[in-house]
Design a protein around this motif. Structure first.
Motif, PDB file in Angstrom:
ATOM      1  N   LEU A 158       5.715  13.414   2.940  1.00 12.16           N
ATOM      2  CA  LEU A 158       5.270  12.556   4.046  1.00 12.16           C
ATOM      3  C   LEU A 158       3.787  12.718   4.361  1.00 12.16           C
ATOM      4  O   LEU A 158       3.075  11.715   4.523  1.00 12.16           O
ATOM      5  CB  LEU A 158       6.118  12.815   5.284  1.00 12.16           C
ATOM      6  N   PRO A 159       3.253  13.950   4.442  1.00  5.63           N
ATOM      7  CA  PRO A 159       1.803  14.076   4.673  1.00  5.63           C
ATOM      8  C   PRO A 159       0.960  13.434   3.570  1.00  5.63           C
ATOM      9  O   PRO A 159      -0.110  12.885   3.852  1.00  5.63           O
ATOM     10  CB  PRO A 159       1.591  15.599   4.713  1.00  5.63           C
ATOM     11  N   LEU A 160       1.446  13.501   2.325  1.00  5.42           N
ATOM     12  CA  LEU A 160       0.711  12.866   1.233  1.00  5.42           C
ATOM     13  C   LEU A 160       0.790  11.344   1.315  1.00  5.42           C
ATOM     14  O   LEU A 160      -0.109  10.642   0.845  1.00  5.42           O
ATOM     15  CB  LEU A 160       1.263  13.340  -0.115  1.00  5.42           C
ATOM     16  N   LEU A 161       1.872  10.836   1.924  1.00  4.66           N
ATOM     17  CA  LEU A 161       2.062   9.388   2.039  1.00  4.66           C
ATOM     18  C   LEU A 161       1.367   8.779   3.251  1.00  4.66           C
ATOM     19  O   LEU A 161       1.235   7.563   3.336  1.00  4.66           O
ATOM     20  CB  LEU A 161       3.558   9.055   2.123  1.00  4.66           C
ATOM     21  N   LEU A 162       0.938   9.613   4.191  1.00  6.92           N
ATOM     22  CA  LEU A 162       0.412   9.101   5.462  1.00  6.92           C
ATOM     23  C   LEU A 162      -0.731   8.099   5.304  1.00  6.92           C
ATOM     24  O   LEU A 162      -0.757   7.094   6.026  1.00  6.92           O
ATOM     25  CB  LEU A 162      -0.027  10.264   6.355  1.00  6.92           C
ATOM     26  N   PRO A 163      -1.704   8.312   4.396  1.00  3.94           N
ATOM     27  CA  PRO A 163      -2.743   7.281   4.238  1.00  3.94           C
ATOM     28  C   PRO A 163      -2.172   5.924   3.859  1.00  3.94           C
ATOM     29  O   PRO A 163      -2.588   4.889   4.387  1.00  3.94           O
ATOM     30  CB  PRO A 163      -3.645   7.853   3.139  1.00  3.94           C
ATOM     31  N   GLY A 164      -1.200   5.896   2.935  1.00  7.93           N
ATOM     32  CA  GLY A 164      -0.579   4.643   2.536  1.00  7.93           C
ATOM     33  C   GLY A 164       0.244   4.028   3.647  1.00  7.93           C
ATOM     34  O   GLY A 164       0.234   2.805   3.848  1.00  7.93           O
ATOM     35  N   PRO A 202       0.808  -1.231   0.000  1.00  7.67           N
ATOM     36  CA  PRO A 202       0.000   0.000   0.000  1.00  7.67           C
ATOM     37  C   PRO A 202       0.834   1.271   0.000  1.00  7.67           C
ATOM     38  O   PRO A 202       0.418   2.288  -0.570  1.00  7.67           O
ATOM     39  CB  PRO A 202      -0.841  -0.126   1.281  1.00  7.67           C
ATOM     40  N   ILE A 203       2.014   1.231   0.624  1.00  9.22           N
ATOM     41  CA  ILE A 203       2.869   2.423   0.643  1.00  9.22           C
ATOM     42  C   ILE A 203       3.394   2.718  -0.756  1.00  9.22           C
ATOM     43  O   ILE A 203       3.377   3.873  -1.219  1.00  9.22           O
ATOM     44  CB  ILE A 203       4.038   2.233   1.630  1.00  9.22           C
ATOM     45  N   ALA A 204       3.856   1.676  -1.453  1.00  7.16           N
ATOM     46  CA  ALA A 204       4.356   1.859  -2.820  1.00  7.16           C
ATOM     47  C   ALA A 204       3.242   2.309  -3.751  1.00  7.16           C
ATOM     48  O   ALA A 204       3.457   3.174  -4.625  1.00  7.16           O
ATOM     49  CB  ALA A 204       4.983   0.561  -3.322  1.00  7.16           C
ATOM     50  N   ALA A 205       2.056   1.736  -3.593  1.00  9.10           N
ATOM     51  CA  ALA A 205       0.920   2.138  -4.429  1.00  9.10           C
ATOM     52  C   ALA A 205       0.582   3.604  -4.202  1.00  9.10           C
ATOM     53  O   ALA A 205       0.283   4.348  -5.152  1.00  9.10           O
ATOM     54  CB  ALA A 205      -0.288   1.261  -4.130  1.00  9.10           C
ATOM     55  N   ARG A 206       0.618   4.041  -2.957  1.00  3.49           N
ATOM     56  CA  ARG A 206       0.340   5.449  -2.647  1.00  3.49           C
ATOM     57  C   ARG A 206       1.423   6.357  -3.219  1.00  3.49           C
ATOM     58  O   ARG A 206       1.130   7.422  -3.783  1.00  3.49           O
ATOM     59  CB  ARG A 206       0.248   5.612  -1.133  1.00  3.49           C
ATOM     60  N   LEU A 207       2.680   5.951  -3.093  1.00  2.00           N
ATOM     61  CA  LEU A 207       3.793   6.771  -3.583  1.00  2.00           C
ATOM     62  C   LEU A 207       3.755   6.908  -5.096  1.00  2.00           C
ATOM     63  O   LEU A 207       4.081   7.979  -5.646  1.00  2.00           O
ATOM     64  CB  LEU A 207       5.126   6.160  -3.137  1.00  2.00           C
ATOM     65  N   GLN A 208       3.359   5.850  -5.790  1.00  2.00           N
ATOM     66  CA  GLN A 208       3.256   5.917  -7.246  1.00  2.00           C
ATOM     67  C   GLN A 208       2.175   6.888  -7.698  1.00  2.00           C
ATOM     68  O   GLN A 208       2.244   7.422  -8.808  1.00  2.00           O
ATOM     69  CB  GLN A 208       2.974   4.521  -7.806  1.00  2.00           C
TER      70      GLN A 208
END
Length: 274
Positions: free
Chosen positions: A189-195, A157-163
């Motif tokens: 980092l704030p944009l990545l927090l959900p992932g 999920p983190i990689a999917a969010r970062l992409q």
């Protein structure tokens, strides 16, 4: 040329196959849940609705054993999921934000390998490794093993969010004289927090529910909730085991649902930002 999409529901027998698969997957769970509220000690005869087995889980003769096992499961899951999430976030940044580099494909394969290798193979390999280095089986061996095999579950999920996050946000921050560290901490980092949160929840529930690897590396005298349940089942299935299983199922459903909705929330916020 556009390719017309096919509706698989129109295939003959699709509905019956789908219903059969759902029944095989979920009917046993529903039966366990139903009989956890059975007033009778029998696991086949219904004796009326009761919460006596849930009360026995918390106050019965074996409650101390299950409380200790639950505490071990929760503490290991928390520490393992935090460690796995930190490593998975670093790995995602290195894989997605670092461009092309030698060994990138191999690194990606290694990160995702635990998802493809049978869990029994991972368990045996982990046990052999700990034995080879003289690492005594116990609480720490469970923790280390969980930290390792939870990484790919947190990574996805983190990689999917970062992409889904464009590099223009970081570039804009650095154009406004932000350092790379500031651009990461205050923008990315704030944009990545959900992932990241979704990955943490997924890793937590994977660690909490794991049995095979834990059973191989736990050693004598250390139990987690799944291994304690397995030990009790070998002596015969009791209604209190069904109550514990139902509670674990509810926790799993809760965490997976929260992880899913947090991930969807992140996708929605990314679309709004774009």
């Amino acid at each position: 040329m556009a390719v017309a999409s096919e509706n698989v529901k129109r295939y003959p027998g699709f509905f019956f196959v789908a219903v059969f698969c759902l029944l095989v997957l979920y009917l046993p769970l529903l039966i366990v849940m139903a009989y956890s509220f059975n007033d009778s000690a029998s696991i086949t005869r219904w004796g009326g609705f009761s919460l006596r087995w849930y009360e026995e889980v918390f106050t019965g003769v074996e409650s101390a054993k299950y409380k200790t096992a639950a505490w071990n499961s929760i503490t290991i899951a928390v520490m393992a999921s935090i460690t796995a999430t930190v490593i998975a976030t670093s790995a995602a940044l290195g894989m997605i934000r670092s461009g092309s580099w030698r060994g990138k494909a191999t690194s990606f394969a290694l990160i995702n390998l635990p998802l493809m290798v049978p869990e029994i193979v991972t368990a045996v390999a982990t046990l052999i490794f700990f034995s080879a280095i003289g690492f005594k089986a116990g609480y720490l061996t469970i923790l280390v093993a969980h930290c390792v095999f939870c990484i790919p579950f947190a990574y996805l999920p983190i990689a999917a969010r970062l992409q889904g996050v464009e590099t223009i946000y970081e570039q804009a921050a650095m154009d406004l004289y932000a350092t790379r560290t500031q651009a990461f901490l205050k923008v990315l980092l704030p944009l990545l927090l959900p992932g990241i949160f979704s990955g943490f929840l997924l890793a937590f529930i994977i660690s909490l529910d794991d049995f095979i690897i834990t059973n191989f590396v736990k050693g004598a005298g250390v139990e987690t909730l799944p291994t304690a349940i397995f030990g009790a089942v070998k002596q015969g299935i009791k209604p209190n085991i069904m109550a514990i299983s139902t509670l674990m199922l509810m926790v799993s459903i809760l965490f997976v649902s929260v992880s899913y909705f947090v991930s969807r929330l992140g996708e929605s916020s990314a679309k709004v930002a774009d």
